[in-house]
Design a protein around this motif. Sequence first.
Motif, PDB file in Angstrom:
ATOM      1  N   HIS A 256       1.015   7.210  -3.228  1.00  0.00           N
ATOM      2  CA  HIS A 256       0.820   5.740  -3.211  1.00  0.00           C
ATOM      3  C   HIS A 256       1.890   4.932  -3.927  1.00  0.00           C
ATOM      4  CE1 HIS A 256      -2.979   6.943  -1.598  1.00  0.00           C
ATOM      5  NE2 HIS A 256      -3.276   7.594  -2.717  1.00  0.00           N
ATOM      6  N   GLU A 259       1.676   1.216  -2.596  1.00  0.00           N
ATOM      7  CA  GLU A 259       0.577   0.414  -3.139  1.00  0.00           C
ATOM      8  C   GLU A 259       0.811   0.143  -4.625  1.00  0.00           C
ATOM      9  OE1 GLU A 259       0.325   3.091  -1.350  1.00  0.00           O
ATOM     10  OE2 GLU A 259      -1.081   2.779   0.291  1.00  0.00           O
ATOM     11  N   THR A 260       1.333   1.143  -5.352  1.00  0.00           N
ATOM     12  CA  THR A 260       1.531   0.992  -6.793  1.00  0.00           C
ATOM     13  C   THR A 260       2.572  -0.091  -7.089  1.00  0.00           C
ATOM     14  OG1 THR A 260       1.032   3.316  -7.097  1.00  0.00           O
ATOM     15  CG2 THR A 260       2.187   2.240  -8.904  1.00  0.00           C
TER      16      THR A 260
END
Length: 282
Positions: A256, A259-260
């Motif tokens: 991710h 998203e992070t």
Amino acid sequence: MTTSSQATNSPSLAFVGGGNMATSIIGGLLQSGRAAEFIRVSDPSEERRQLLAKEYGIECSDDNKAVVKTANIVVLAVKPQMMRVVLEDLSLLLQQKKPLVISIAAGIRTKDALRWIGADLPFIRVMPNTPALVNLGASGLYANQLSNETHKVQTAEIMRSVSEVIWLETEQLIDSVTGVSGSGPAYFFRLMELMIEEAESNGLSTKDAQSLVLQTALGAASLAMQSAHSAGELRRQVTSPNGTTQAGLEFMEKHHIKETIRGGVKAAILRSVELSDQLGEE
Ligand SMILES: NC(=O)c1ccc[n+]([C@@H]2O[C@H](COP(=O)([O-])OP(=O)(O)OC[C@H]3O[C@@H](n4cnc5c(N)ncnc54)[C@H](OP(=O)(O)O)[C@@H]3O)[C@@H](O)[C@H]2O)c1
């Protein structure tokens, strides 16, 4: 020595607050040929005033009004929490003198600053970042309706001495700049920290790990700036099928990274809006 044309063309600058950011901008201005006699600084700290006077030959005072009185351009460089009290104290003088006001304070909106001053003035908000300390900053700038072309040119000249200058169409975009380039150095520092840690875990000395990671960060940024290709294209170019880079990136995507990083930037932008709301409360 000051020439007469310099004297006519150079606006006199007053920095209210002579801390880290003001000092770096002043250093940049002097390096780019601005004469010290056109710059004055007010700061409550005796130590700061001595440093600016000794290092740069700048006239300093502990009295904000004394420096603002003689200025065509006032640069507000105090901490955001101090801004209201500083502007309310300067309000009468600013109402009379009507200088161009430049604010580098994070989270202080134009309407709130002008409400504290009690007048509509040309006002330019700047969001710089810490690499300005080494003349490699990136700044977003927003000028209100009362600012004319000359004000914008003067402000861009000041900020260009320490940073890239990006003009923004709306003040809202200052929050985006805050979350991207204002907070951005810390994201890159975190990435460097983690890469250094993993390099050490894999046998490299701290010194070597730091050199490799920092030079890689500098090299990647320089390459991206000099190349005609986008960051995405450059990434694809260095990612050979089934190679090491692909293995590294696939792991990051699976865990991710998108998203992070995007979520982190968004969180910083939202926090900037929230802080501006709080700082501007009536
Ligand atoms: N550093 C950054 O990367 C960065 C990035 C973007 C924006 N900014 C903005 O730049 C502004 C300055 O930040 P900075 O990092 O330079 O902070 P700083 O080093 O703390 O500088 C602020 C200076 O203002 C002085 N001061 C305090 N009260 C004052 C008053 N009433 N009148 C005049 N001066 C006063 C402080 O003195 P004392 O220390 O004695 O209180 C200090 O020397 C902030 O508004 C910040 O949001 C900074």
